[in-house]
Write an enzyme that holds these catalytic residues in place. Structure first.
Site, PDB file in Angstrom:
ATOM      1  N   ARG A  97      12.059  21.673 -63.086  1.00 43.33           N
ATOM      2  CA  ARG A  97      11.880  20.219 -63.002  1.00 43.33           C
ATOM      3  C   ARG A  97      11.767  19.615 -64.410  1.00 43.33           C
ATOM      4  NH1 ARG A  97       7.526  20.728 -58.173  1.00 43.33           N
ATOM      5  NH2 ARG A  97       7.203  22.691 -59.274  1.00 43.33           N
ATOM      6  N   PHE A 143       2.533  26.517 -59.168  1.00 41.02           N
ATOM      7  CA  PHE A 143       1.929  25.560 -60.114  1.00 41.02           C
ATOM      8  C   PHE A 143       0.678  24.899 -59.520  1.00 41.02           C
ATOM      9  CE2 PHE A 143       2.347  20.831 -61.029  1.00 41.02           C
ATOM     10  CZ  PHE A 143       1.601  20.856 -62.184  1.00 41.02           C
ATOM     11  N   LYS A 185      11.420  18.142 -45.286  1.00 38.23           N
ATOM     12  CA  LYS A 185       9.991  17.798 -45.420  1.00 38.23           C
ATOM     13  C   LYS A 185       9.622  16.712 -44.412  1.00 38.23           C
ATOM     14  CE  LYS A 185       8.127  19.831 -49.285  1.00 38.23           C
ATOM     15  NZ  LYS A 185       7.128  20.915 -49.206  1.00 38.23           N
ATOM     16  N   TYR A 226      18.466  21.810 -54.409  1.00 38.92           N
ATOM     17  CA  TYR A 226      18.678  21.066 -53.153  1.00 38.92           C
ATOM     18  C   TYR A 226      20.156  20.925 -52.789  1.00 38.92           C
ATOM     19  CZ  TYR A 226      13.903  19.474 -54.326  1.00 38.92           C
ATOM     20  OH  TYR A 226      12.588  19.399 -54.687  1.00 38.92           O
ATOM     21  N   TYR A 275      16.184  18.581 -48.990  1.00 39.12           N
ATOM     22  CA  TYR A 275      14.741  18.850 -49.175  1.00 39.12           C
ATOM     23  C   TYR A 275      13.897  17.764 -48.510  1.00 39.12           C
ATOM     24  CZ  TYR A 275      10.420  18.867 -52.145  1.00 39.12           C
ATOM     25  OH  TYR A 275       9.140  18.854 -52.635  1.00 39.12           O
TER      26      TYR A 275
HETATM   27  N1  NAD Z   1       4.556  19.600 -58.256  1.00 43.28           N
HETATM   28  C1  NAD Z   1       4.761  18.430 -57.689  1.00 43.28           C
HETATM   29  O1  NAD Z   1       4.641  17.393 -58.303  1.00 43.28           O
HETATM   30  C2  NAD Z   1       5.138  18.332 -56.240  1.00 43.28           C
HETATM   31  C3  NAD Z   1       5.620  17.108 -55.832  1.00 43.28           C
HETATM   32  C4  NAD Z   1       5.962  16.922 -54.487  1.00 43.28           C
HETATM   33  C5  NAD Z   1       5.762  17.940 -53.600  1.00 43.28           C
HETATM   34  N2  NAD Z   1       5.266  19.123 -54.016  1.00 43.28           N
HETATM   35  C6  NAD Z   1       5.075  20.147 -52.986  1.00 43.28           C
HETATM   36  O2  NAD Z   1       3.890  20.888 -53.267  1.00 43.28           O
HETATM   37  C7  NAD Z   1       4.077  22.267 -52.963  1.00 43.28           C
HETATM   38  C8  NAD Z   1       3.770  23.137 -54.164  1.00 43.28           C
HETATM   39  O3  NAD Z   1       4.543  22.727 -55.264  1.00 43.28           O
HETATM   40  P1  NAD Z   1       4.483  23.453 -56.688  1.00 43.28           P
HETATM   41  O4  NAD Z   1       4.877  22.422 -57.676  1.00 43.28           O
HETATM   42  O5  NAD Z   1       3.208  24.171 -56.854  1.00 43.28           O
HETATM   43  O6  NAD Z   1       5.686  24.487 -56.514  1.00 43.28           O
HETATM   44  P2  NAD Z   1       5.809  26.009 -56.965  1.00 43.28           P
HETATM   45  O7  NAD Z   1       7.222  26.402 -56.792  1.00 43.28           O
HETATM   46  O8  NAD Z   1       5.199  26.188 -58.311  1.00 43.28           O
HETATM   47  O9  NAD Z   1       4.905  26.767 -55.903  1.00 43.28           O
HETATM   48  C9  NAD Z   1       5.342  27.160 -54.632  1.00 43.28           C
HETATM   49  C10 NAD Z   1       4.866  28.586 -54.393  1.00 43.28           C
HETATM   50  O10 NAD Z   1       5.220  28.960 -53.068  1.00 43.28           O
HETATM   51  C11 NAD Z   1       5.632  30.302 -53.091  1.00 43.28           C
HETATM   52  N3  NAD Z   1       6.512  30.558 -51.943  1.00 43.28           N
HETATM   53  C12 NAD Z   1       7.693  29.942 -51.674  1.00 43.28           C
HETATM   54  N4  NAD Z   1       8.233  30.456 -50.561  1.00 43.28           N
HETATM   55  C13 NAD Z   1       7.384  31.423 -50.118  1.00 43.28           C
HETATM   56  C14 NAD Z   1       7.407  32.317 -49.021  1.00 43.28           C
HETATM   57  N5  NAD Z   1       8.430  32.336 -48.170  1.00 43.28           N
HETATM   58  N6  NAD Z   1       6.369  33.164 -48.855  1.00 43.28           N
HETATM   59  C15 NAD Z   1       5.343  33.161 -49.739  1.00 43.28           C
HETATM   60  N7  NAD Z   1       5.266  32.342 -50.799  1.00 43.28           N
HETATM   61  C16 NAD Z   1       6.275  31.479 -50.993  1.00 43.28           C
HETATM   62  C17 NAD Z   1       6.381  30.454 -54.414  1.00 43.28           C
HETATM   63  O11 NAD Z   1       6.462  31.808 -54.812  1.00 43.28           O
HETATM   64  C18 NAD Z   1       5.532  29.597 -55.339  1.00 43.28           C
HETATM   65  O12 NAD Z   1       4.569  30.368 -56.017  1.00 43.28           O
HETATM   66  C19 NAD Z   1       5.521  22.385 -52.434  1.00 43.28           C
HETATM   67  O13 NAD Z   1       5.484  22.318 -51.040  1.00 43.28           O
HETATM   68  C20 NAD Z   1       6.210  21.150 -52.985  1.00 43.28           C
HETATM   69  O14 NAD Z   1       7.273  20.743 -52.164  1.00 43.28           O
HETATM   70  C21 NAD Z   1       4.982  19.349 -55.317  1.00 43.28           C
HETATM   71  O1  UGA Z   2       7.531  15.943 -58.248  1.00 43.66           O
HETATM   72  C1  UGA Z   2       7.689  15.272 -57.205  1.00 43.66           C
HETATM   73  O2  UGA Z   2       6.939  14.386 -56.861  1.00 43.66           O
HETATM   74  C2  UGA Z   2       8.880  15.581 -56.319  1.00 43.66           C
HETATM   75  O3  UGA Z   2       9.993  15.222 -57.039  1.00 43.66           O
HETATM   76  C3  UGA Z   2      10.748  16.163 -57.713  1.00 43.66           C
HETATM   77  O4  UGA Z   2      11.971  15.478 -57.844  1.00 43.66           O
HETATM   78  P1  UGA Z   2      12.331  14.708 -59.157  1.00 43.66           P
HETATM   79  O5  UGA Z   2      11.226  13.845 -59.644  1.00 43.66           O
HETATM   80  O6  UGA Z   2      13.631  14.031 -58.947  1.00 43.66           O
HETATM   81  O7  UGA Z   2      12.570  15.973 -60.079  1.00 43.66           O
HETATM   82  P2  UGA Z   2      12.482  16.231 -61.626  1.00 43.66           P
HETATM   83  O8  UGA Z   2      13.215  17.482 -61.920  1.00 43.66           O
HETATM   84  O9  UGA Z   2      11.087  16.189 -62.082  1.00 43.66           O
HETATM   85  O10 UGA Z   2      13.373  15.037 -62.250  1.00 43.66           O
HETATM   86  C4  UGA Z   2      12.880  13.760 -62.534  1.00 43.66           C
HETATM   87  C5  UGA Z   2      14.023  12.915 -63.077  1.00 43.66           C
HETATM   88  O11 UGA Z   2      14.430  13.423 -64.349  1.00 43.66           O
HETATM   89  C6  UGA Z   2      15.845  13.621 -64.387  1.00 43.66           C
HETATM   90  N1  UGA Z   2      16.088  14.782 -65.298  1.00 43.66           N
HETATM   91  C7  UGA Z   2      15.667  16.022 -64.993  1.00 43.66           C
HETATM   92  C8  UGA Z   2      15.842  17.079 -65.857  1.00 43.66           C
HETATM   93  C9  UGA Z   2      16.489  16.852 -67.105  1.00 43.66           C
HETATM   94  O12 UGA Z   2      16.678  17.759 -67.958  1.00 43.66           O
HETATM   95  N2  UGA Z   2      16.908  15.598 -67.374  1.00 43.66           N
HETATM   96  C10 UGA Z   2      16.736  14.553 -66.520  1.00 43.66           C
HETATM   97  O13 UGA Z   2      17.142  13.418 -66.835  1.00 43.66           O
HETATM   98  C11 UGA Z   2      16.252  13.819 -62.933  1.00 43.66           C
HETATM   99  O14 UGA Z   2      17.603  13.486 -62.743  1.00 43.66           O
HETATM  100  C12 UGA Z   2      15.309  12.856 -62.231  1.00 43.66           C
HETATM  101  O15 UGA Z   2      15.831  11.556 -62.301  1.00 43.66           O
HETATM  102  C13 UGA Z   2      10.998  17.421 -56.899  1.00 43.66           C
HETATM  103  O16 UGA Z   2      11.876  17.179 -55.838  1.00 43.66           O
HETATM  104  C14 UGA Z   2       9.773  17.966 -56.279  1.00 43.66           C
HETATM  105  O17 UGA Z   2       9.105  18.864 -57.103  1.00 43.66           O
HETATM  106  C15 UGA Z   2       8.809  16.981 -55.767  1.00 43.66           C
HETATM  107  O18 UGA Z   2       8.908  16.954 -54.380  1.00 43.66           O
END
Ligand code: NAD
Ligand code: UGA
Length: 389
Positions: free
Chosen positions: A235, A28, A189, A105, A185
């Site tokens: 998520r 993403f 991290k 997780y 998780y």
């Molecule tokens: N989306 C958010 O709001 C959010 C919030 C907090 C932290 N993060 C962190 O940001 C990073 C990216 O998040 P995202 O939302 O894009 O997640 P995502 O799952 O969409 O992207 C992660 C990508 O990493 C690739 N990947 C995982 N393991 C791999 C491996 N062993 N080798 C090669 N590729 C691999 C997956 O195929 C995937 O395309 C993550 O580290 C996540 O923990 C994201």
């Molecule tokens: O995005 C982030 O900053 C971080 O937080 C997320 O964790 P969280 O926010 O708990 O994950 P979500 O699945 O987005 O859930 C948000 C909240 O919605 C609730 N939820 C989720 C899904 C659903 O169908 N209904 C519902 O009530 C969960 O219990 C939680 O309280 C994920 O851990 C990671 O992608 C990332 O590190």
């Protein structure tokens, strides 16, 4: 972008074209970061991932204006000897690879810990040994629960920001007990953050750590049964989008009382580009990246998404759009939750002058317009298929 335009950084210095190794480029965040870099900068990307669906539009056809500036490497960093070579070829490595969906997780804690800690180790090691800069993606989950959540429910201190605003340099990391495997998780991290920090302190690694606070937008996760497994639990944005597309009730875990701040992916990516192009201001720092103005409870998020989706789709909302479910029923044993996540913005403001712009309503409007356009027809087809018994 005209790739030939000279870009100037925040200190007025020209930015030299970089070669960037982006690990997890097919996810993403990676897909949005690739788009931004290709459209607005002259930098080259070595895009590494096991999947490429979300960046297919950037890789094909060869006639795209940035052809030659992005190269895809289908590699699993768990076991591939090409990783060090790619790090050596690059000026900067950005590591996004991780398992990062809460449903995993507590049900796949070993995979979660390996993915977020063990698999990231060689990346840190090769960057350090080869004198290469690293931008590593951590998470706001490293803060865990707020101090305020341990105060009595009626304590006036709960309203005091000192008890809930999350600051990179002073807030503690508060996780639940070991049997609450939800924290596998966050703990992994946190340990990789500490390792990177120690590599900086002892061996001079140039690093930046990003703590995203719920970045959301198009291409986040998957819609179960359409472009992901039917039984998969993505998520919250994708869970709620899936329910809206299917005209099912949105499930509120434990009453939907937890609070989150959501930031639009396109705002957040601006912050990452500033980090990439301003190493003197970003190296050695940990940055919260979120939008403190977009706070809602999960229940409020559900209500807002329901209203926005009715506008976007032209279909009236269900009479009872939400239903309560227990966390045990939804996620299984070992789930726990962060109560509230408000990022302190002092450091990112001071170092990079970055501020988020998009309101929650506007970001949901553009995201749900995308979800509707991308998935509505496919979901209708799946729903209309007779089920086999
Ligand atoms: N989306 C958010 O709001 C959010 C919030 C907090 C932290 N993060 C962190 O940001 C990073 C990216 O998040 P995202 O939302 O894009 O997640 P995502 O799952 O969409 O992207 C992660 C990508 O990493 C690739 N990947 C995982 N393991 C791999 C491996 N062993 N080798 C090669 N590729 C691999 C997956 O195929 C995937 O395309 C993550 O580290 C996540 O923990 C994201
Ligand atoms: O995005 C982030 O900053 C971080 O937080 C997320 O964790 P969280 O926010 O708990 O994950 P979500 O699945 O987005 O859930 C948000 C909240 O919605 C609730 N939820 C989720 C899904 C659903 O169908 N209904 C519902 O009530 C969960 O219990 C939680 O309280 C994920 O851990 C990671 O992608 C990332 O590190």
């Amino acid at each position: 972008m005209a790739a030939s335009t000279v870009r100037i950084n925040l200190d007025g210095k020209p930015i030299n074209p970089l070669t960037i190794l982006m690990i997890g480029a097919g996810g993403f965040i990676g897909s949005h970061l690739c788009e931004k870099i290709l459209q607005e900068t002259p930098h080259k990307i070595l895009a590494l991932d096991v999947y490429s669906d979300k960046i297919k539009h950037l890789l094909e056809p060869d006639s795209l204006e940035w052809a030659g500036r992005i190269q895809f490497h289908r590699i699993n960093i768990k076991h591939d000897s090409r990783l060090e070579g790619l790090i050596k070829m690059s000026d900067l490595t950005i590591n996004l690879a991780a398992i990062c969906t809460p449903a995993d997780y507590n049900t796949r804690p070993l995979d979660t810990i390996y993915s977020n800690f063990i698999d990231a180790l060689p990346v840190v090691k090769y960057c350090s040994e080869n004198g290469k800069r690293l931008i590593h993606f951590s998470t706001c989950e490293v803060y865990g629960k707020t101090i305020g959540s341990f105060l009595p429910k009626d304590s006036p201190l709960r309203q005091d920001p000192a008890y809930y605003v999350l600051k990179e340099d002073t807030s503690p990391c508060i996780f639940g007990s070991i049997e609450k495997q939800r924290w596998s998780y966050a703990c992994a991290k946190q340990l990789i953050e500490r390792l990177i920090y120690a590599e900086g302190a002892e061996n001079g690694l140039e690093f930046t750590i990003v703590r995203p606070f719920n970045w959301i937008g198009p291409r986040m996760d998957f819609i179960p049964g359409i472009d992901g497994p039917s039984e998969g639990v993505p998520r919250v944005l994708a869970c709620f989008s899936n329910a809206l597309l299917r005209r099912e009730q949105l499930k509120l875990v434990d009453g939907g009382e937890s609070q989150r701040t959501f930031v639009y992916i396109k705002d957040a990516i601006e912050a990452v580009l500033l980090m990439i192009e301003n190493p003197d201001r970003a190296n050695g720092h940990i940055f919260n990246v979120g939008n403190p103005n977009n706070e809602v409870t999960v229940r409020q998020l559900a209500e807002m998404m329901t209203a926005v989706y009715a506008n976007v789709s032209g279909e009236p909302a269900l009479e009872e759009p939400t239903v309560d479910v227990s966390s045990k029923e939804f996620y299984g044993e070992g789930y726990d939750d962060s109560d509230k996540r408000i990022p302190d913005m002092t450091i990112i403001n001071k170092q990079l002058g970055w501020n988020p712009k998009t309101s929650l309503w506007d970001l949901l409007d553009s995201t749900l317009t995308y979800q509707h356009k991308t998935y509505a027809e496919a979901v209708k087809k799946v729903i209309s298929k007779p089920t086999t018994s």
